[in-house]
Design an enzyme around this catalytic site. Structure first.
Site, mmCIF file in Angstrom:
data_model
loop_
_atom_site.group_PDB
_atom_site.id
_atom_site.type_symbol
_atom_site.label_atom_id
_atom_site.label_comp_id
_atom_site.label_asym_id
_atom_site.label_seq_id
_atom_site.Cartn_x
_atom_site.Cartn_y
_atom_site.Cartn_z
ATOM 1 N N ARG A 55 51.976 -4.565 25.369
ATOM 2 C CA ARG A 55 53.138 -4.623 26.312
ATOM 3 C C ARG A 55 52.536 -4.266 27.576
ATOM 4 O O ARG A 55 53.481 -4.654 28.624
ATOM 5 C CB ARG A 55 53.914 -3.437 25.717
ATOM 6 C CG ARG A 55 55.424 -3.502 26.064
ATOM 7 C CD ARG A 55 56.101 -2.440 25.450
ATOM 8 N NE ARG A 55 55.801 -1.033 25.823
ATOM 9 C CZ ARG A 55 55.410 -0.080 24.711
ATOM 10 N NH1 ARG A 55 55.730 -0.613 23.327
ATOM 11 N NH2 ARG A 55 54.924 0.977 24.880
ATOM 12 N N TYR A 65 74.584 -10.398 42.786
ATOM 13 C CA TYR A 65 74.720 -11.288 41.666
ATOM 14 C C TYR A 65 75.529 -10.584 40.831
ATOM 15 O O TYR A 65 75.401 -9.450 40.656
ATOM 16 C CB TYR A 65 73.334 -11.375 41.171
ATOM 17 C CG TYR A 65 73.008 -12.149 39.805
ATOM 18 C CD1 TYR A 65 73.391 -13.491 39.636
ATOM 19 C CD2 TYR A 65 72.534 -11.460 38.780
ATOM 20 C CE1 TYR A 65 73.233 -14.104 38.498
ATOM 21 C CE2 TYR A 65 72.327 -12.081 37.547
ATOM 22 C CZ TYR A 65 72.522 -13.116 37.457
ATOM 23 O OH TYR A 65 72.309 -13.888 36.120
ATOM 24 N N ASP A 76 67.259 -8.052 46.171
ATOM 25 C CA ASP A 76 66.994 -9.220 45.265
ATOM 26 C C ASP A 76 66.628 -10.334 46.276
ATOM 27 O O ASP A 76 67.492 -10.865 47.022
ATOM 28 C CB ASP A 76 68.383 -9.518 44.516
ATOM 29 C CG ASP A 76 68.222 -10.524 43.709
ATOM 30 O OD1 ASP A 76 67.558 -11.440 43.748
ATOM 31 O OD2 ASP A 76 69.253 -10.534 42.552
ATOM 32 N N LYS A 81 63.987 -18.802 38.490
ATOM 33 C CA LYS A 81 64.631 -19.613 39.137
ATOM 34 C C LYS A 81 63.309 -20.570 40.006
ATOM 35 O O LYS A 81 62.792 -21.157 39.102
ATOM 36 C CB LYS A 81 65.441 -18.869 40.329
ATOM 37 C CG LYS A 81 66.418 -17.981 39.716
ATOM 38 C CD LYS A 81 67.494 -18.747 39.125
ATOM 39 C CE LYS A 81 68.525 -18.005 38.246
ATOM 40 N NZ LYS A 81 69.329 -16.825 38.831
HETATM 41 C C1 LIG Z 1 69.803 -15.598 38.123
HETATM 42 C C2 LIG Z 1 69.631 -14.383 39.068
HETATM 43 C C3 LIG Z 1 69.239 -13.249 38.661
HETATM 44 C C4 LIG Z 1 69.002 -12.911 37.351
HETATM 45 O O1 LIG Z 1 67.877 -13.681 36.487
HETATM 46 P P1 LIG Z 1 67.815 -13.979 34.845
HETATM 47 O O2 LIG Z 1 66.480 -14.411 35.018
HETATM 48 O O3 LIG Z 1 68.876 -14.971 34.774
HETATM 49 O O4 LIG Z 1 68.394 -12.614 34.310
HETATM 50 C C5 LIG Z 1 69.468 -12.174 39.595
HETATM 51 N N1 LIG Z 1 69.552 -12.401 40.856
HETATM 52 C C6 LIG Z 1 69.776 -13.469 41.345
HETATM 53 C C7 LIG Z 1 70.207 -13.688 42.793
HETATM 54 C C8 LIG Z 1 70.140 -14.636 40.481
HETATM 55 O O5 LIG Z 1 70.498 -15.725 40.800
#
Ligand SMILES: *Cc1c(COP(=O)(O)O)cnc(C)c1O
Length: 396
Positions: free
Chosen positions: A59, A112, A184, A209
């Protein structure tokens, strides 16, 4: 991978290639192997008693996860990085690493949407008081700060609506008051914005992403500076967060081609955005790299590029016209997430979640992600879609 004798300061594109690679430790192979494992065997009691293994348990990571952690730390300029099971869990780790019961948390209204749910549902239950602020508030954030304010959460550009935040003064105001800032940074990727250089403490990515880049993994990263990394790592560990070895491997594989993909996608995104801006069916294109964007000057000040995610607002029209536009698109799939090689559309309505700002657009809004298809094919697909929109009674 760096030859320390010859490597000077490197450009970010080069860092992406070399950081976190140690072929000398895997018999010269270019990429790390996938270490699949839970148990790590200790050679003897003395080693066990001192927990003297670089990787004490599955982990806590392996050379596979180290590869991406090191790359992210180098790219973001932090003290360290942890990998988590998703982008949302990375946000959860970062917030929980700094907040306690009784603290006040300031969150951008443009965050988000699941970040909001995490704050309202979970953090509020644990005694954190959550307040949303207008993403365009800038230095006026000072007016919202209370003695118990502990964290300011940023996201720039805002999810779906693409407001750009005035990051430097906000980070400075927080730092002067001992408040932690976190952002973020998913949209910009580590290529186009270095938040820690602006005085922000923690940078979070949904590596799901663009870093993964192929719509095939769920993965998050949290990179933190010296002041905050220890708490991030301890919280990550306490929560039992981790990224599985195969996913971590795909993440470190994906990041190696990030700059090539993003350069292509930045150009393609801008081309499609400009083309849409000239269309009579479109009321507004929300892309911060367009001169028409209300925060374009701030985008130029802080970002060294743009990824290929932006939104449009159509002129008013019936829902049937929106369906006619979107349902029969040949190349743009409809679905959540983005950052892969393929183009996507997603209709949205910010009124459903926002509380600190208003959304006055009359027509429907659609977020677009531009992938790596040929531009002419994408434009033809959109043109046919907008023809269907008008034929079904959509405004122009
Ligand atoms: C998709 C997204 C997330 C979350 O990511 P996941 O891997 O889907 O949990 C967080 N912040 C932004 C800006 C996003 O577009």
């Amino acid at each position: 991978m760096l030859n320390k004798k010859t490597a000077g300061p490197l450009k970010r594109e080069t860092d992406i290639i070399v950081a976190g690679r140690h072929p000398e430790t895997y018999y010269g192979f270019v990429n790390p192997p996938v270490y699949r494992g839970s148990t790590v065997l200790y050679p003897d009691l003395a080693t066990f008693e001192k927990r003297q293994m670089p990787y004490p348990y599955g982990r806590m990571g392996s050379p596979t996860t180290t590869s991406l952690e090191e790359a992210m730390t180098r790219l973001e300029g932090g003290a360290g990085t942890v990998l988590t099971s998703s982008g949302l869990s990375a946000i959860a780790v970062a917030l929980q690493s700094q907040l306690s019961s009784g603290d006040h948390l300031l969150v951008t209204d443009s965050c988000y949407a699941p970040t909001r749910k995490l704050c309202d549902m979970l953090l509020a239950r644990f005694g954190v008081s959550v307040e949303y602020y207008d993403p365009r508030i800038g230095a006026d954030i000072a007016r919202l700060i209370r003695p118990e304010t502990r964290v300011i959460f940023l996201e720039s550009p805002g999810s779906q609506t693409f407001e750009i935040q005035d990051l430097s003064p906000m980070a400075q105001i927080a730092r002067d008051r001992g408040i932690v800032t976190m952002i973020d940074n998913t949209w910009a990727t580590p290529l186009f914005l270095r938040p820690l250089d602006l005085g922000i403490d923690i940078s979070i990515h949904a590596a799901t992403k663009y870093i993964g880049g192929h719509s095939d993994i769920m993965l998050g990263t949290v990179t933190a500076n010296e002041a905050t990394f220890e708490a991030v790592k301890a919280t990550w560990n306490a929560l039992g967060e981790c990224a599985g070895p195969d996913v971590a491997w795909l993440g470190q594989r994906g990041i190696r081609t990030l700059s090539a993909r993003l350069k292509e996608q930045m150009e393609a995104g801008l081309t499609v955005a400009r083309w849409l801006e000239a269309r009579p069916e479109i009321a507004q294109v929300l892309h911060p790299a367009l001169e028409s964007h209300p925060d374009h000057a701030l985008w130029k000040q802080y970002f060294s590029g743009a990824s290929s995610l932006f939104s449009i607002v159509l002129k008013p029209g019936p829902n049937a016209a929106l369906a006619a536009f979107l349902d029969d698109l040949a190349l743009f799939g409809m679905g959540a997430s983005w950052g892969g090689y393929e183009s996507l559309v997603l209709p949205f309505d910010p009124r459903a979640v926002r509380t600190a700002t208003t959304w006055d657009a009359e027509g429907p809004a659609v977020r677009l992600h531009i992938g790596l298809e040929a531009i002419d094919d994408l434009l033809a697909d959109l043109e046919a879609g907008l023809d269907r929109w008008r034929a079904a009674g959509g405004g122009s």
